[in-house]
Design an enzyme around this catalytic site. Structure first.
Site, PDB file in Angstrom:
ATOM      1  N   SER A  89       0.832  -1.209   0.000  1.00  0.00           N
ATOM      2  CA  SER A  89       0.000   0.000   0.000  1.00  0.00           C
ATOM      3  C   SER A  89       0.869   1.262   0.000  1.00  0.00           C
ATOM      4  CB  SER A  89      -0.897   0.014   1.242  1.00  0.00           C
ATOM      5  OG  SER A  89      -1.633  -1.176   1.320  1.00  0.00           O
TER       6      SER A  89
HETATM    7  C1  LIG Z   1      -3.664  -3.681  -0.916  1.00  0.00           C
HETATM    8  S1  LIG Z   1      -3.194  -5.328  -0.504  1.00  0.00           S
HETATM    9  C2  LIG Z   1      -2.691  -5.170   1.194  1.00  0.00           C
HETATM   10  C3  LIG Z   1      -1.395  -4.453   1.308  1.00  0.00           C
HETATM   11  C4  LIG Z   1      -0.674  -4.602   2.609  1.00  0.00           C
HETATM   12  N1  LIG Z   1      -1.306  -3.844   3.628  1.00  0.00           N
HETATM   13  C5  LIG Z   1       0.762  -4.140   2.387  1.00  0.00           C
HETATM   14  O1  LIG Z   1       1.072  -2.967   2.562  1.00  0.00           O
HETATM   15  O2  LIG Z   1       1.525  -4.959   1.898  1.00  0.00           O
HETATM   16  C6  LIG Z   1      -4.756  -6.138  -0.319  1.00  0.00           C
HETATM   17  C7  LIG Z   1      -4.634  -7.613  -0.050  1.00  0.00           C
HETATM   18  O3  LIG Z   1      -5.916  -8.081   0.350  1.00  0.00           O
HETATM   19  C8  LIG Z   1      -6.047  -9.412  -0.110  1.00  0.00           C
HETATM   20  N2  LIG Z   1      -7.458  -9.801  -0.078  1.00  0.00           N
HETATM   21  C9  LIG Z   1      -8.446  -9.625  -1.006  1.00  0.00           C
HETATM   22  N3  LIG Z   1      -9.614 -10.136  -0.591  1.00  0.00           N
HETATM   23  C10 LIG Z   1      -9.371 -10.670   0.640  1.00  0.00           C
HETATM   24  C11 LIG Z   1     -10.171 -11.341   1.583  1.00  0.00           C
HETATM   25  N4  LIG Z   1     -11.462 -11.602   1.353  1.00  0.00           N
HETATM   26  N5  LIG Z   1      -9.585 -11.749   2.727  1.00  0.00           N
HETATM   27  C12 LIG Z   1      -8.276 -11.526   2.980  1.00  0.00           C
HETATM   28  N6  LIG Z   1      -7.468 -10.887   2.120  1.00  0.00           N
HETATM   29  C13 LIG Z   1      -8.000 -10.456   0.968  1.00  0.00           C
HETATM   30  C14 LIG Z   1      -5.424  -9.385  -1.481  1.00  0.00           C
HETATM   31  O4  LIG Z   1      -5.064 -10.691  -1.908  1.00  0.00           O
HETATM   32  C15 LIG Z   1      -4.223  -8.461  -1.239  1.00  0.00           C
HETATM   33  O5  LIG Z   1      -3.082  -9.185  -0.946  1.00  0.00           O
END
Ligand SMILES: C[S@@+](CC[C@H](N)C(=O)[O-])C[C@H]1O[C@@H](n2cnc3c(N)ncnc32)[C@H](O)[C@@H]1O
Length: 383
Positions: A89
């Protein structure tokens, strides 16, 4: 953390003393892959640490989101894929959410959307790794995050699973941080948070890609309520991704359908969106006009055109923002008329910003958006 990013965050006043040590001890680059796709003004670009080490370090240290997975892992090659499905992010977006989270020493935190593991490491540095659990839906992403956390020296629990279910084994939590966008807040998060606890997430309707960060405080009666702070953009949880409307399902054949209603408008597009794409007017419209998605395109003649599609029926509208300002609408609803009414509603209330809106999730799971106070709900406009 690299110097440039640290200085930027300090200058903006976003790196509060509370989080400074955590950001110092958890460098973002430890959580970035060899090949990554930072978001730049020209769109996503491919940056390889082997082929372009200077470029890699530059982008690792920049205040931009960096895509680390495309198309749920089905993507191959180094060119960007179709849909960004995991990322590191944007640092200032992370700081903003941490600020809203208002943690305290020893708080137990659940993160939804582990991604690279960077936020889970930051939370571990701030709260102690034993107090942090993070849930990631994608097995390969979760594995990579676990390895990166290991290398960086942090061991929060990383669970592979659907974060919409929370993680009841570790409940109750004092704080839930959601680093992936949601349209509907699952009851599980509220049930797994202590009364008085806080849930912070990017929330928005399906109208546009714009979300706003909302800070919900959980009450004894099983409701959760709180204000939005700022506009943001996050990828959405897998099961709440928008299934894009197919143009031909709404306007089959050549030319305008027989039932097309034509009119003109004197509302210019600049009144609705701004260059940042974070306009409060657009956010307000997204709250008032239900079951609708909007997109912008250029007509073959180069005219900026707004398209609106109904998600619950086959209503559609096209608005040409040139000197003639022609509007075409079809289907059961007059979607452009609804957008105009929503915009008027927003202007009549003094053009409120994101922070004047709030969200309540009721004990039976309904979502109510309000302006000012929970007692003044935002209406739905349906023509
Ligand atoms: C924007 S990224 C998170 C970034 C993290 N905070 C970082 O800085 O590395 C969003 C993540 O949410 C995951 N995601 C999507 N749907 C999800 C769900 N239902 N449950 C858990 N994770 C999920 C995606 O696979 C992705 O890896």
């Amino acid at each position: 953390m690299q110097r440039e990013l640290r200085d930027l965050l300090m200058e903006t006043g976003m790196l509060t003393p509370d989080w400074e040590t955590a950001f110092e001890t958890v460098p973002r680059h430890l959580f970035l892959p060899e090949v990554m796709w930072p978001a730049t003004e020209k769109g996503h670009i491919t940056v390889s640490r082997t082929n372009d080490p200077d470029g890699w370090w530059h982008w690792a240290d920049a205040d931009v989101p960096i895509v680390t997975q495309w198309d749920d892992g089905r993507h191959t090659g180094s060119a960007p894929g179709a849909l960004a499905t995991s990322s590191s992010s944007m640092p200032t977006a992370v700081l903003l959410m941490f600020d809203e989270l208002s943690v305290f020493d020893g708080a137990r935190a659940l993160e939804i959307g582990t991604g690279t593991g960077w936020c889970a490491a930051l939370l571990s540095a701030r709260l102690g790794e034993a107090n942090v659990t993070s849930v990631e839906i994608d097995e390969a992403v979760a594995d990579t995050a676990r390895k990166a956390l290991e290398v960086a020296g942090w061991h929060p629990e990383v669970v592979t699973g659907d974060g919409l279910l929370g993680w009841p084994e570790g409940a109750p939590y004092d704080r839930i941080l959601v680093t992936v966008g949601v349209h509907e807040v699952p009851r599980a998060w509220i049930e797994q948070t202590r009364p008085g606890g806080v849930i912070v997430m990017p929330w928005g309707t399906r109208y546009s890609g714009q979300n706003a960060v909302v800070r919900l405080v959980v009450a004894d009666d099983g409701t959760a309520s709180g204000r939005f702070s700022r506009a943001t953009r996050f990828m959405h949880v897998r099961s709440q991704r928008l299934d894009w409307p197919e143009f031909d399902d709404y306007l089959p054949g050549e030319g305008w359908p027989a039932d097309t209603r034509s009119s003109t408008t004197d509302l210019p597009s600049a009144q609705i969106i701004d260059e940042s794409d974070y306009a409060a007017s657009d956010f307000a419209i997204s709250l008032l006009v239900p079951d609708c998605v909007r997109t912008f395109a250029r007509s073959p003649q180069g005219v900026q055109t707004m398209w609106l599609y109904g998600l619950a029926d086959r209503s559609w509208a096209a608005v040409y923002f040139d000197e003639d300002s022609q509007v075409y609408q079809g289907g059961p609803r007059n979607l452009w008329d609804e957008v105009e009414s929503a915009h008027r509603w927003w202007v009549e209330r003094g053009r409120p910003g994101h922070e004047e809106f709030g969200l309540t999730v009721t004990a039976d799971g309904r979502q109510e958006v309000w302006l000012g106070e929970p007692s003044t709900p935002v209406p739905h406009i349906v023509s």
